[in-house]
Design an enzyme around this catalytic site. Structure first.
Site, PDB file in Angstrom:
ATOM      1  CG  HIS A  98      44.882  45.554  25.357  1.00  0.00           C
ATOM      2  ND1 HIS A  98      43.692  45.538  24.689  1.00  0.00           N
ATOM      3  CD2 HIS A  98      44.569  45.952  26.610  1.00  0.00           C
ATOM      4  CE1 HIS A  98      42.725  45.921  25.488  1.00  0.00           C
ATOM      5  NE2 HIS A  98      43.231  46.182  26.657  1.00  0.00           N
ATOM      6  CG  HIS A 152      40.464  48.649  36.197  1.00  0.00           C
ATOM      7  ND1 HIS A 152      40.474  47.279  36.317  1.00  0.00           N
ATOM      8  CD2 HIS A 152      40.517  48.905  34.848  1.00  0.00           C
ATOM      9  CE1 HIS A 152      40.517  46.739  35.102  1.00  0.00           C
ATOM     10  NE2 HIS A 152      40.552  47.692  34.199  1.00  0.00           N
ATOM     11  CD  GLU A 159      43.187  46.305  31.143  1.00  0.00           C
ATOM     12  OE1 GLU A 159      41.991  46.602  31.376  1.00  0.00           O
ATOM     13  OE2 GLU A 159      43.562  45.800  30.056  1.00  0.00           O
ATOM     14  CG  ASP A 165      44.656  50.752  30.946  1.00  0.00           C
ATOM     15  OD1 ASP A 165      44.611  49.780  31.718  1.00  0.00           O
ATOM     16  OD2 ASP A 165      43.655  51.185  30.346  1.00  0.00           O
ATOM     17  CG  HIS A 180      36.967  45.624  31.508  1.00  0.00           C
ATOM     18  ND1 HIS A 180      37.814  44.989  30.630  1.00  0.00           N
ATOM     19  CD2 HIS A 180      37.690  46.638  32.028  1.00  0.00           C
ATOM     20  CE1 HIS A 180      38.979  45.619  30.601  1.00  0.00           C
ATOM     21  NE2 HIS A 180      38.913  46.618  31.449  1.00  0.00           N
ATOM     22  CG  ASP A 194      38.605  50.578  31.874  1.00  0.00           C
ATOM     23  OD1 ASP A 194      39.338  51.499  31.511  1.00  0.00           O
ATOM     24  OD2 ASP A 194      39.026  49.442  32.153  1.00  0.00           O
ATOM     25  CE1 TYR A 252      37.611  52.651  26.797  1.00  0.00           C
ATOM     26  CE2 TYR A 252      35.568  51.944  27.828  1.00  0.00           C
ATOM     27  CZ  TYR A 252      36.926  52.228  27.906  1.00  0.00           C
ATOM     28  OH  TYR A 252      37.575  52.072  29.102  1.00  0.00           O
ATOM     29  CG  HIS A 281      40.596  54.971  29.008  1.00  0.00           C
ATOM     30  ND1 HIS A 281      41.954  55.002  28.849  1.00  0.00           N
ATOM     31  CD2 HIS A 281      40.317  53.750  29.518  1.00  0.00           C
ATOM     32  CE1 HIS A 281      42.477  53.861  29.248  1.00  0.00           C
ATOM     33  NE2 HIS A 281      41.510  53.079  29.667  1.00  0.00           N
TER      34      HIS A 281
HETATM   35 FE1  FEO Z   1      40.547  47.984  31.920  1.00  0.00          FE
HETATM   36 FE2  FEO Z   1      41.492  51.077  30.853  1.00  0.00          FE
HETATM   37  O1  FEO Z   1      41.722  49.399  31.647  1.00  0.00           O
END
Ligand code: FEO
Length: 405
Positions: A24, A78, A80, A82, A145, A164, A196, A229
């Site tokens: 993104h 979370h 999001e 991903d 976040h 994250d 990051y 991640h």
């Molecule tokens: Fe906030 Fe890795 O997504």
């Protein structure tokens, strides 16, 4: 078999995205991973999913361990995409499973999926789930976040699944910190952590410090941190927590980043005596031409250094577009504890340096004024003035840095 047992009967079942280079808008030259975890207990529990492109990967990994239809609980830390865009693939196999999620997470999922037939258990900090031999404790981390964010602590495993937070965008066959350091280096890993943090978590420094203090006050024993991640922290869980405290406190190197762009090389020429002036004050600096550098890398370099000089030619009485874009993006990241200055060339009216200082002040950053401006092209006198400007800026950076630390 592409699964890894990270704790007894707790498995990494995620996916490695070797190819992604644009996350993104965030440049990921090393790819990334989407980590999720399967707890093989009396109640089989999956913590998080992966990006939908990789739903087949995680299902294959789960099948290597157990029949996915045995999943009873799905914890969503979370929402999001991903991490959450494979939920429908999972739920189509286990329609009776219960989704453990925060109330804000549920609201978000309702906007992404038809959730009308799914079972939810809304959780908040302190709520628990017993899966058999393991007890899971949920910790809300709103705005770390996203508003929905939470973490899951597996008590008997001393394992914090941190979504994250504490992550890095690295695609690697190494699953653990010590494995990565062995095949690469500690500094490479730290660079990924800072990259990051700077690009994703910079706005939330205060929240991060208070959340870490809250977790510490709960007295949770943590010997492994598994983010969503990158690599899992099994040797350096304590160190990465301290690293986050430092980053959230605005800790920086005594160095200067010079972030510039140029039209006809005049502003670019100014960077040479400016770099030398800073160097001659005993401070290292990095010079970054913005048009040749991905934004996320420039943001990382900005965050690493205590001082930053922005160089912009004036175009139509305002900032050069790439610099304006950078400063707007930076303002959204709400940087703190950095000292700024500006320089640039102009042809007639000027305006870029003034605009840059206005942006610094909007961000409430420390500034060194006035900036340095050159008409058309730097003469040798101008170059001497640039050098003196840089020395004076570097002195202020040292002063600020020492006061700050
Ligand atoms: Fe906030 Fe890795 O997504």
């Amino acid at each position: 078999m592409n699964t890894v047992e990270i704790k007894p009967d707790i498995f990494w079942v995620g996916a490695i995205d070797w190819a992604v280079r644009d996350f993104h808008g965030y440049v990921t030259p090393d790819g990334t991973t989407y980590n999720n975890y399967l707890i093989l207990d009396k109640q089989v529990t999956l913590v998080d999913t992966v990006k939908s492109d990789f739903s087949g990967h995680t299902l294959k990994n789960i099948r290597n361990i157990t029949d996915p239809s045995k999943i009873v609980n799905l914890v969503i830390n979370h929402i999001e995409p991903d991490h959450a865009s494979s939920i429908d693939s999972i739920m189509s196999l286990v329609p009776n499973a219960t989704i453990y999620i925060t109330s804000k997470g549920k609201k978000g999922l309702d906007r992404h999926f038809d959730t009308s037939q799914w079972n939810f258990k809304i959780v908040k900090t302190g709520d628990t789930l017993n899966t058999g031999k393991y007890n899971l404790l949920f910790l809300e981390t709103p705005m770390l976040h996203w508003p929905d964010s939470m973490m899951t602590y597996v008590k008997e495993a001393r394992l914090l699944i941190s979504q994250d937070a504490f992550g890095q965008h690295i695609a690697t066959s190494a699953r653990f910190d010590d494995e990565f350091i062995e095949c690469s280096s500690r500094s490479e890993l730290d660079d990924s952590v800072v990259d990051y943090y700077a690009n994703i978590l910079m706005p939330f420094g205060q929240l991060i410090k208070s959340k870490i203090a809250e977790v510490q006050a709960l007295g949770l024993e943590i010997d492994m941190i598994a983010p969503d991640h990158g690599i899992i922290w099994r040797k350096e869980a304590g160190s990465i927590i301290q690293r986050y405290v430092d980053l959230a406190s605005g800790k920086a190197n005594l160095s200067v980043s010079i972030i510039y762009d140029t039209m006809w090389h005049s502003t670019e020429r100014m960077t040479i005596p400016i770099m030398q002036g800073i160097k001659d004050e005993g401070i290292e600096c990095k010079v970054i031409k913005l048009r040749a550098t991905p934004m996320s890398i420039a943001i990382k370099e900005f965050w690493k250094s205590r001082g930053c000089l922005i160089g912009s030619p004036t175009l139509n009485n305002i900032l050069f577009p790439s610099i304006a874009e950078f400063l707007t993006h930076l303002r959204g990241l709400r940087p703190k504890n950095r000292i700024m200055g500006a320089f640039g060339s102009y042809g007639w009216g000027g305006g870029a340096v003034k605009d840059a200082y206005e942006e610094f002040k909007r961000m409430k950053l420390e500034v060194v004024e006035p900036g340095m401006q050159v008409l058309y092209k730097p003469s040798s006198d101008d170059e001497s003035n640039c050098y003196e400007f840089a020395r004076s800026f570097a002195k202020k950076v040292k002063e600020y840095h020492h006061n700050f630390n």
